[in-house]
Design a protein around this motif. Sequence first.
Motif, PDB file in Angstrom:
ATOM      1  N   GLY A  97      46.845  25.960  27.657  1.00  0.00           N
ATOM      2  CA  GLY A  97      47.073  24.357  27.650  1.00  0.00           C
ATOM      3  C   GLY A  97      48.370  24.193  28.393  1.00  0.00           C
ATOM      4  N   ILE A  98      48.523  22.865  28.670  1.00  0.00           N
ATOM      5  CA  ILE A  98      49.671  22.437  29.592  1.00  0.00           C
ATOM      6  C   ILE A  98      50.422  21.636  28.913  1.00  0.00           C
ATOM      7  N   ILE A  99      51.775  21.688  29.289  1.00  0.00           N
ATOM      8  CA  ILE A  99      52.779  20.763  28.508  1.00  0.00           C
ATOM      9  C   ILE A  99      53.615  20.433  29.499  1.00  0.00           C
ATOM     10  N   GLY A 100      53.904  19.037  29.978  1.00  0.00           N
ATOM     11  CA  GLY A 100      54.845  18.680  30.897  1.00  0.00           C
ATOM     12  C   GLY A 100      54.357  17.270  31.497  1.00  0.00           C
ATOM     13  N   GLY A 101      55.140  16.909  32.683  1.00  0.00           N
ATOM     14  CA  GLY A 101      54.813  15.695  33.571  1.00  0.00           C
ATOM     15  C   GLY A 101      53.527  15.748  34.410  1.00  0.00           C
ATOM     16  N   LEU A 102      52.700  15.261  34.174  1.00  0.00           N
ATOM     17  CA  LEU A 102      51.408  15.429  35.193  1.00  0.00           C
ATOM     18  C   LEU A 102      51.247  14.217  36.137  1.00  0.00           C
TER      19      LEU A 102
ATOM     20  N   SER B 207      42.937  24.114  25.640  1.00  0.00           N
ATOM     21  CA  SER B 207      42.879  23.520  23.893  1.00  0.00           C
ATOM     22  C   SER B 207      44.086  22.732  23.670  1.00  0.00           C
ATOM     23  N   LEU B 208      44.868  22.787  24.520  1.00  0.00           N
ATOM     24  CA  LEU B 208      46.171  22.020  24.269  1.00  0.00           C
ATOM     25  C   LEU B 208      46.555  21.159  25.631  1.00  0.00           C
ATOM     26  N   ILE B 209      46.489  19.713  25.400  1.00  0.00           N
ATOM     27  CA  ILE B 209      47.199  18.889  26.680  1.00  0.00           C
ATOM     28  C   ILE B 209      48.167  17.995  26.289  1.00  0.00           C
ATOM     29  N   CYS B 210      49.311  18.149  26.634  1.00  0.00           N
ATOM     30  CA  CYS B 210      50.308  17.571  26.058  1.00  0.00           C
ATOM     31  C   CYS B 210      51.295  16.910  27.353  1.00  0.00           C
ATOM     32  N   PRO B 211      50.783  15.802  27.886  1.00  0.00           N
ATOM     33  CA  PRO B 211      51.477  15.147  28.765  1.00  0.00           C
ATOM     34  C   PRO B 211      52.720  14.313  28.662  1.00  0.00           C
ATOM     35  N   CYS B 212      53.680  14.672  29.106  1.00  0.00           N
ATOM     36  CA  CYS B 212      55.027  14.363  29.084  1.00  0.00           C
ATOM     37  C   CYS B 212      55.479  13.308  30.133  1.00  0.00           C
ATOM     38  N   HIS B 213      56.883  12.988  30.249  1.00  0.00           N
ATOM     39  CA  HIS B 213      57.668  12.404  31.148  1.00  0.00           C
ATOM     40  C   HIS B 213      56.819  11.555  32.181  1.00  0.00           C
ATOM     41  N   CYS B 214      56.682  11.611  33.236  1.00  0.00           N
ATOM     42  CA  CYS B 214      56.115  10.559  34.328  1.00  0.00           C
ATOM     43  C   CYS B 214      54.358  10.490  34.429  1.00  0.00           C
ATOM     44  N   THR B 215      53.886  11.248  33.350  1.00  0.00           N
ATOM     45  CA  THR B 215      52.278  10.974  33.395  1.00  0.00           C
ATOM     46  C   THR B 215      51.846   9.622  32.963  1.00  0.00           C
TER      47      THR B 215
END
Length: 213
Positions: A162-167, A180-188
């Motif tokens: 998975g990926i966690i963070g600003g995209l 299996s994990l997509i957790c877009p944060c911040h500037c996405t």
Amino acid sequence: MKITIVYDNCTAKAGLRTGWGFAAFLQTENAAPLLFDTGADGAALLYNMRKLGIDPGRIGIIVISHAHGDHTGGLPSILEINKDAEIYVPASTIVGIRGKKVTLVSKPLQISEGIFSTGELKGIEQSLAVRTDKGVVVVAGCSHSGVGAILDAASCHGKVYGIIGGLHGFRDFDRLDGLSLICPCHCTQHKSELRSLFPEQYVACGAGLELEL
Ligand SMILES: [Zn+2]
Ligand SMILES: [Zn+2]
């Protein structure tokens, strides 16, 4: 691995502060507690950490993804409290960081047991690849270097879970197939498209989000 988002544009838990930027706290069994990025504002970062029961003095490693102020702004406040943390910064963009041990990162390297830097990609940013029981988890600041390049670099440590963070403006959505994990944060910018394309994998990010992986 347990990751706690401590600074983000959004909150996932009432009573925490929001701010433009990103910071995440990582705890693993065999490595020192790690802070990835520091948000824009030290006071908000320390406030959220206190609320989440995270002691800044216990941080053993600080990794800065890239030189933008929304990722570096809280660093002086942390360093006032914690003078012993090892600091990892991208080699070409960050200057003048005071600390006991500062490592300038250009090539991929191992930071601690099971935790790797992708190296400074495209001359701007490093991301983390963390080995977990479920696979490799990528933690990214803004992904200015490109999500595809980050996933490619991380995949040398195993299958990416998975990926966690600003995209940022990422919209090459096929690149996330198989995660299996997509957790877009911040500037996405394209969170709603990501949520509708990957409803099973999508996790809403925000300060206070805790994930055990
Ligand atoms: Zn940035
Ligand atoms: Zn940013």
